[in-house]
Design a protein around this motif. Structure first.
Motif, PDB file in Angstrom:
ATOM      1  N   PHE A 161       0.771  -1.262   0.033  1.00  0.00           N
ATOM      2  CA  PHE A 161      -0.030   0.027   0.033  1.00  0.00           C
ATOM      3  C   PHE A 161       0.934   1.144   0.012  1.00  0.00           C
ATOM      4  N   LEU A 162       0.865   1.887  -1.028  1.00  0.00           N
ATOM      5  CA  LEU A 162       1.938   3.092  -1.198  1.00  0.00           C
ATOM      6  C   LEU A 162       1.002   4.484  -0.891  1.00  0.00           C
ATOM      7  N   ALA A 163      -0.073   4.611  -0.846  1.00  0.00           N
ATOM      8  CA  ALA A 163      -0.902   5.761  -0.615  1.00  0.00           C
ATOM      9  C   ALA A 163      -2.359   5.308  -0.355  1.00  0.00           C
ATOM     10  N   PRO A 164      -3.016   6.059   0.646  1.00  0.00           N
ATOM     11  CA  PRO A 164      -4.472   5.770   0.852  1.00  0.00           C
ATOM     12  C   PRO A 164      -5.452   6.355  -0.253  1.00  0.00           C
ATOM     13  N   ILE A 165      -6.398   5.578  -0.033  1.00  0.00           N
ATOM     14  CA  ILE A 165      -7.462   5.745  -1.305  1.00  0.00           C
ATOM     15  C   ILE A 165      -8.695   6.515  -0.221  1.00  0.00           C
ATOM     16  N   ARG A 166      -9.100   7.690  -0.520  1.00  0.00           N
ATOM     17  CA  ARG A 166     -10.060   8.107   0.530  1.00  0.00           C
ATOM     18  C   ARG A 166     -11.388   8.026   0.138  1.00  0.00           C
ATOM     19  N   VAL A 167     -12.564   8.180   1.041  1.00  0.00           N
ATOM     20  CA  VAL A 167     -13.892   8.139   0.654  1.00  0.00           C
ATOM     21  C   VAL A 167     -14.152   9.233  -0.401  1.00  0.00           C
ATOM     22  N   GLY A 168     -15.139   8.673  -1.569  1.00  0.00           N
ATOM     23  CA  GLY A 168     -15.290   9.833  -2.357  1.00  0.00           C
ATOM     24  C   GLY A 168     -14.487   9.827  -3.709  1.00  0.00           C
ATOM     25  N   GLU A 169     -13.423   9.021  -3.637  1.00  0.00           N
ATOM     26  CA  GLU A 169     -12.384   8.964  -4.695  1.00  0.00           C
ATOM     27  C   GLU A 169     -12.812   7.556  -5.277  1.00  0.00           C
TER      28      GLU A 169
END
Length: 167
Positions: free
Chosen positions: A63-71
């Motif tokens: 996991f390199l970066a988070p994925i946020r709600v709404g994306e």
């Protein structure tokens, strides 16, 4: 069995990340991403082999970066290399801010799938050949990853056997 180009197995998937998909930080659950990766890799393997498949292994999912709600979560997978009955699948994970169009690489993983014949036992899968520079890089480095997988599996087997009580 005729060889197939990598492009014949390339599969993509997108989904909107909603609140039930996320943790208390507002980012997608890692397990949800893992499920997407396994599902997309399964489709990719079946598309290549045109037979039922099972997941044999999953290399580290980084996991390199988070994925946020709404994306949006965007996954792309393709067969990188094949052996007698197995296929290595690469899966790339990105996020997209749907309001700005910005995309970020958020993860990647290699998985191994085995083709199954009508008897449910491993069956030969078609060879694959790369066409693009990206595909050639994955193809050329696949034997080294396979050797590491085999080594890792043998080491785990030894640990598990050593932890079994004497009979």
């Amino acid at each position: 069995m005729d060889a197939k180009p990598v492009s014949a197995s390339r599969t993509t998937m997108s989904d909107l990340v909603l609140p039930p998909d996320t943790n208390n930080h507002g980012t997608i659950f890692g397990g949800r991403v893992m499920a997407y990766v396994d599902k997309l890799a399964s489709i990719t393997a079946m598309r290549h082999a045109r037979m039922p498949v099972v997941t044999a292994s999953s290399d580290s999912l980084d996991f390199l970066a988070p994925i946020r709600v709404g994306e949006a979560i965007i996954l792309e997978a393709f067969v990188t290399c094949t052996y007698k009955t197995s296929m290595e699948i690469f899966c790339k994970i990105e996020s997209e801010n749907l309001l700005t169009g910005e995309r970020r690489l958020t993860g990647a993983s290699y998985l191994t799938f085995v083709g199954l014949g009508p008897d449910g036992k491993p069956a030969p899968v078609p060879p694959v050949y790369p066409e693009t520079d990206e595909e050639k890089r994955h193809y050329e480095t696949a034997p080294e990853r396979r050797a590491h997988r085999i080594e890792r599996r043998l080491a785990k087997r030894e640990v598990l056997e050593a932890s079994q009580p004497a009979r």
